[in-house]
Design an enzyme around this catalytic site. Structure first.
Site, PDB file in Angstrom:
ATOM      1  N   CYS A 265       0.859  -0.943   0.276  1.00 35.57           N
ATOM      2  CA  CYS A 265       0.124   0.138   0.210  1.00 35.57           C
ATOM      3  C   CYS A 265       1.033   1.321  -0.168  1.00 35.57           C
ATOM      4  CB  CYS A 265      -0.778  -0.466   0.903  1.00 35.57           C
ATOM      5  SG  CYS A 265      -2.111  -1.172   1.220  1.00 35.57           S
TER       6      CYS A 265
ATOM      7  N   ARG B 228       3.876  -0.460  -4.925  1.00 33.25           N
ATOM      8  CA  ARG B 228       3.640  -0.804  -3.566  1.00 33.25           C
ATOM      9  C   ARG B 228       2.400  -1.778  -3.510  1.00 33.25           C
ATOM     10  NH1 ARG B 228       6.855   1.782   0.129  1.00 33.25           N
ATOM     11  NH2 ARG B 228       4.690   1.049   1.987  1.00 33.25           N
TER      12      ARG B 228
ATOM     13  N   TRP C  45      -2.572  -2.760  -1.741  1.00 37.30           N
ATOM     14  CA  TRP C  45      -2.690  -3.965  -1.997  1.00 37.30           C
ATOM     15  C   TRP C  45      -2.967  -4.567  -0.272  1.00 37.30           C
ATOM     16  CZ3 TRP C  45      -0.428  -7.878   1.184  1.00 37.30           C
ATOM     17  CH2 TRP C  45      -0.043  -9.075   0.707  1.00 37.30           C
TER      18      TRP C  45
ATOM     19  N   ASN D 185      -2.170   2.688   5.385  1.00 38.01           N
ATOM     20  CA  ASN D 185      -1.092   0.779   4.578  1.00 38.01           C
ATOM     21  C   ASN D 185      -0.665   0.132   5.711  1.00 38.01           C
ATOM     22  OD1 ASN D 185       1.433  -0.227   3.650  1.00 38.01           O
ATOM     23  ND2 ASN D 185       2.570   1.799   4.367  1.00 38.01           N
ATOM     24  N   GLY D 186      -0.908  -0.646   6.270  1.00 39.84           N
ATOM     25  CA  GLY D 186      -0.238  -1.320   7.542  1.00 39.84           C
ATOM     26  C   GLY D 186      -1.519  -2.327   7.779  1.00 39.84           C
TER      27      GLY D 186
ATOM     28  N   GLU E 210      18.168 -17.577  -6.662  1.00 38.38           N
ATOM     29  CA  GLU E 210      18.121 -16.126  -7.628  1.00 38.38           C
ATOM     30  C   GLU E 210      16.832 -16.342  -9.123  1.00 38.38           C
ATOM     31  OE1 GLU E 210      16.727 -13.635  -6.294  1.00 38.38           O
ATOM     32  OE2 GLU E 210      16.675 -12.456  -7.435  1.00 38.38           O
TER      33      GLU E 210
ATOM     34  N   LYS F  33      13.209 -15.174  -9.613  1.00 41.76           N
ATOM     35  CA  LYS F  33      12.774 -14.519 -10.900  1.00 41.76           C
ATOM     36  C   LYS F  33      11.316 -14.880 -11.954  1.00 41.76           C
ATOM     37  CE  LYS F  33      14.162 -10.988  -9.642  1.00 41.76           C
ATOM     38  NZ  LYS F  33      14.619 -11.281  -8.486  1.00 41.76           N
TER      39      LYS F  33
ATOM     40  N   GLU G 112       8.631 -15.194 -10.378  1.00 42.22           N
ATOM     41  CA  GLU G 112       7.578 -14.006 -10.182  1.00 42.22           C
ATOM     42  C   GLU G 112       7.059 -12.861 -11.008  1.00 42.22           C
ATOM     43  OE1 GLU G 112      10.597 -11.547  -8.408  1.00 42.22           O
ATOM     44  OE2 GLU G 112       9.909 -10.679  -7.033  1.00 42.22           O
TER      45      GLU G 112
ATOM     46  N   HIS H 281      18.871 -37.106  -6.849  1.00 44.80           N
ATOM     47  CA  HIS H 281      18.430 -37.193  -5.210  1.00 44.80           C
ATOM     48  C   HIS H 281      17.046 -37.183  -5.907  1.00 44.80           C
ATOM     49  CE1 HIS H 281      22.110 -38.332  -3.779  1.00 44.80           C
ATOM     50  NE2 HIS H 281      22.902 -36.880  -4.109  1.00 44.80           N
TER      51      HIS H 281
ATOM     52  N   LYS I 172       6.480  -4.667  -3.669  1.00 47.44           N
ATOM     53  CA  LYS I 172       7.492  -4.232  -3.676  1.00 47.44           C
ATOM     54  C   LYS I 172       7.996  -5.058  -2.276  1.00 47.44           C
ATOM     55  CE  LYS I 172      11.889  -2.615  -5.410  1.00 47.44           C
ATOM     56  NZ  LYS I 172      12.298  -3.797  -5.772  1.00 47.44           N
TER      57      LYS I 172
HETATM   58  C1  AGP Z   1      12.542 -10.166  -4.758  1.00 48.08           C
HETATM   59  O1  AGP Z   1      11.947 -10.485  -6.479  1.00 48.08           O
HETATM   60  C2  AGP Z   1      10.779  -9.902  -4.324  1.00 48.08           C
HETATM   61  N1  AGP Z   1      10.078  -8.606  -4.577  1.00 48.08           N
HETATM   62  C3  AGP Z   1      11.417 -10.001  -2.711  1.00 48.08           C
HETATM   63  O2  AGP Z   1      11.365 -11.169  -2.729  1.00 48.08           O
HETATM   64  C4  AGP Z   1      11.986  -9.020  -2.253  1.00 48.08           C
HETATM   65  O3  AGP Z   1      12.804  -9.219  -2.128  1.00 48.08           O
HETATM   66  C5  AGP Z   1      12.076  -9.056  -0.909  1.00 48.08           C
HETATM   67  O4  AGP Z   1      10.441  -8.980  -0.102  1.00 48.08           O
HETATM   68  C6  AGP Z   1      13.101  -8.565   0.286  1.00 48.08           C
HETATM   69  O5  AGP Z   1      12.521  -7.548   0.018  1.00 48.08           O
HETATM   70  P1  AGP Z   1      13.606  -6.175   1.300  1.00 48.08           P
HETATM   71  O6  AGP Z   1      14.921  -5.835   0.468  1.00 48.08           O
HETATM   72  O7  AGP Z   1      12.990  -5.178   0.328  1.00 48.08           O
HETATM   73  O8  AGP Z   1      13.758  -6.336   2.442  1.00 48.08           O
END
Ligand code: AGP
Length: 618
Positions: free
Chosen positions: A2, A27, A74, A100-101, A490, A494, A497, A513, A613
């Site tokens: 948010c 956000r 969000w 927001n919260g 990672e 990516k 996501e 395994h 984000k």
């Molecule tokens: C990464 O692509 C993600 N959007 C997510 O995993 C992110 O890295 C995670 O939420 C941590 O965020 P931060 O680094 O702002 O703490």
């Protein structure tokens, strides 16, 4: 999660609030809304869906007025509907609020308001309960000074709240006036000339002012056109400092790039350079990290390191584990921040904890940081967002200086984190067994990175062609060893996501395994196999997949190409680098692969479904 924006000044509020929301859309993008005060009427426009939907509504029926609040959501409590979109109103309809919260005790408060004062609610949100609570207290308070009355009502309501909030509110009858408050969710006050702003993040307001006050938890701010006053929920007068934002409006624009993610991928030669700028001591072949706030003796006394974070930051921590153990011979443990508080991790007095977070606002990471400090451990932050909560609540740390990262998929922050963890390994190593010549090789490898990144970025078209080839697959596997095992994780993150494809990352040797049972002609495997100490072992695993007709995309360097010819279906060749810095180079083609696949699939790269984000809820 948010984003909120507030404005009070002499300009029309609507375009400022809408532009601010666009900057905060990363956000959350489930719904959006504005409330602007016009005379003594609050004009509200809100709807489910992206900010583009709200913009359309505002074009059809432009709201007039020079102060107001806005929100991009969000969803946490209540479905994604027009009714649940913010702003929400109190019982009288005169107070509008954005939040927001999460108000954890909203159900009890709501029940109390229904029972005691017969309030009716129009949404399923926790936020509407807070608006009603403030309104109900406002009605009960006496006093001619309606501004003070609104601030006091907000303060009294927040004292009853359990949970987190970054809020902004307006009252239809209180001219040119906003109230903001925060606890656990970020809120910044932008200080302008004859105008002031509130926002979840400075990027929303940096086009108007670069002077900002980063509010602290439990701050309440009363904001007029030309003045503001900060106090605490407890009633004390607050102290504050006006900081100069280090980036400008141009840094939060996409420029010629179609997406923020691509822009940020292409910024990595610069962001990596910035992460090490002024931090290399070539004479003594070590790193300079003054922000750690620790003496050499204290650093030498460290016997164990814990690295914690979430998502991409956790993957950086996993690379950090290999790096610091190799360079400094110190035991390192990586903890999911979300689990850290729920485990009884044995810690000795000489354990040093690093909380890694791009935003510095991730609730789980903050929880781990606070738990670590509660137990008396020195806790340092590695963050990008200057003045974020992680930065402010840690005992010291290292800033990434990567510039604003807006794409929901983290890219440049990851490579900056890798560089910083290498610097930490180098610093701790040079205080222990690492020789001058070994230190000097690490510095050379780091200094070569920006140029090597430029070469990797030139592979973008080649990677796009590979993405086109595999665009109809249902899933992708990623494999790597040693420093590049976390890069497999990672790469898979990516891919998941932004393409929504099933993707998994594993250590290459784990194939036999169990995972090898998945291998089939329509499931490609990406092998991260640079020409390093474990190349021949990776090659064995590649052969095992090949023997079972699994398509192979190999990421390699040096002599790797020769050996992979005729085995891998596609080869991505990156420059050869020292093993410890290779992950900085291997991750970039994987970011590009996910990006190009998502674009080929016609997906919204910068705003993947269900994500936000900055994850400020647990
Ligand atoms: C990464 O692509 C993600 N959007 C997510 O995993 C992110 O890295 C995670 O939420 C941590 O965020 P931060 O680094 O702002 O703490």
């Amino acid at each position: 999660m948010c984003g909120i924006v507030g404005y009070v000044g002499r300009s029309e509020a609507a375009p400022i609030l809408l532009d601010g929301l666009r900057r905060l859309e990363y956000r959350g993008y489930d719904s959006a809304g504005v409330a602007i005060v016009n005379g003594e009427t609050i004009e509200t426009r809100k709807c489910a869906g992206r900010i583009a939907n709200l913009a359309k509504l505002m074009t059809e029926r432009p709201p007039a007025g020079q102060y107001g609040i806005s929100h991009t959501r969000w969803a946490t409590h209540g479905k994604v509907t027009d009714e649940n979109a913010h702003p929400h109103f109190d019982h009288s309809g005169k107070i509008a609020l954005v939040h927001n919260g999460v108000i954890e005790n909203y159900a009890a408060l709501r029940e109390q308001l229904v029972r005691e004062v017969g309030h009716k609610f129009t949404s399923d949100t926790d936020t509407e309960v807070l608006a009603h609570l403030i309104g109900s207290i406002y009605e009960q308070l006496d006093g001619k000074d309606s501004k003070a009355r609104l601030v006091n009502a907000t303060r009294a309501a927040l004292k009853q709240v359990i949970g987190t909030y970054g809020i902004a509110l307006v009252h239809a009858h209180i001219k040119d006036f906003l109230v903001g408050a925060r606890r656990g969710s970020p809120l910044v006050l932008g200080v302008g000339k004859d105008e002031n702003f509130l926002a979840s993040d400075v990027s929303a307001i940096v086009a108007h002012t670069r002077d900002a006050v980063y509010l602290n938890d439990f701050d309440i701010v009363a904001v007029s056109r030309d003045t503001f006053e900060i106090s605490s929920v407890g009633g004390d007068t607050g102290s504050y400092q006006i900081s100069r934002v280090e980036f400008g409006a141009e840094d939060v624009n996409r420029g010629e790039f179609p997406h923020y993610m691509l822009k940020e991928i292409f910024e990595q030669a610069d962001s990596v350079r910035d992460a090490m700028r002024g931090r290399l001591n070539t004479e003594e072949c070590t790193a300079k990290l003054g922000g750690l706030n620790m003496t050499a003796a204290q650093l030498r006394d460290v016997t164990r390191i814990v690295l914690t974070g979430c998502g991409t930051a956790l993957h950086a921590a996993l690379v950090g584990e290999y790096l610091i153990e190799q360079l400094a011979s110190l035991p390192v443990e990586v903890e999911y921040a979300s689990e850290f508080r729920h485990r009884n991790t044995p810690m000795s007095g000489n354990t040093l904890v690093f909380a890694i977070s791009q935003s510095g606002e991730t609730a789980d990471t903050l929880g781990a940081l606070r738990e670590s400090r509660r137990k008396g451990y020195r806790t340092l932050g590695i963050c990008n967002n200057v003045a974020s909560t992680v930065a402010r609540e840690s005992d010291g740390g290292v800033y990434m200086h990567a510039g604003p990262e807006i794409g929901v998929a983290a890219t440049k922050s990851f490579t900056s984190q890798l560089v910083i963890l290498t610097l930490i390994g180098l610093l701790l190593g040079r205080m222990r067994h690492l020789s001058t010549s070994e230190g000097s090789l690490i510095i050379e490898a780091l200094e070569a990175l920006p140029g090597q990144i430029e070469s990797v970025l030139k592979l973008s078209d080649h990677i796009r062609a590979i993405a086109k080839e595999y665009v109809s697959v249902n899933g992708i596997l990623f494999f790597g060893r040693q420093f590049n095992f976390p890069i497999a994780l990672e790469g898979a993150l990516k891919m998941k996501e932004i393409t929504y494809l099933f993707a998994e990352g594993h250590p290459s040797a784990e194939l036999k395994h169990g995972i090898i049972a998945l291998v089939r002609p329509d499931l490609p495997s990406v092998f991260i196999a640079p020409d390093d100490a474990v190349f021949s072992k990776n090659l064995n695993n590649i052969e095992q997949v090949k023997a079972r007709k699994g398509p192979i995309i190999a990421l390699t360097s040096g002599d790797g190409r020769k050996q992979l010819k005729g085995i891998a279906n596609d080869i991505i060749e990156i420059p050869r680098a020292a093993d410890v810095v290779t992950p900085v180079l291997t991750v970039i083609p994987l970011q590009l692969l996910a990006y190009h696949m998502a674009v080929e699939l016609g997906l919204d790269v910068d705003k993947p479904r269900n994500l936000a984000k900055s994850v400020t809820v647990e």
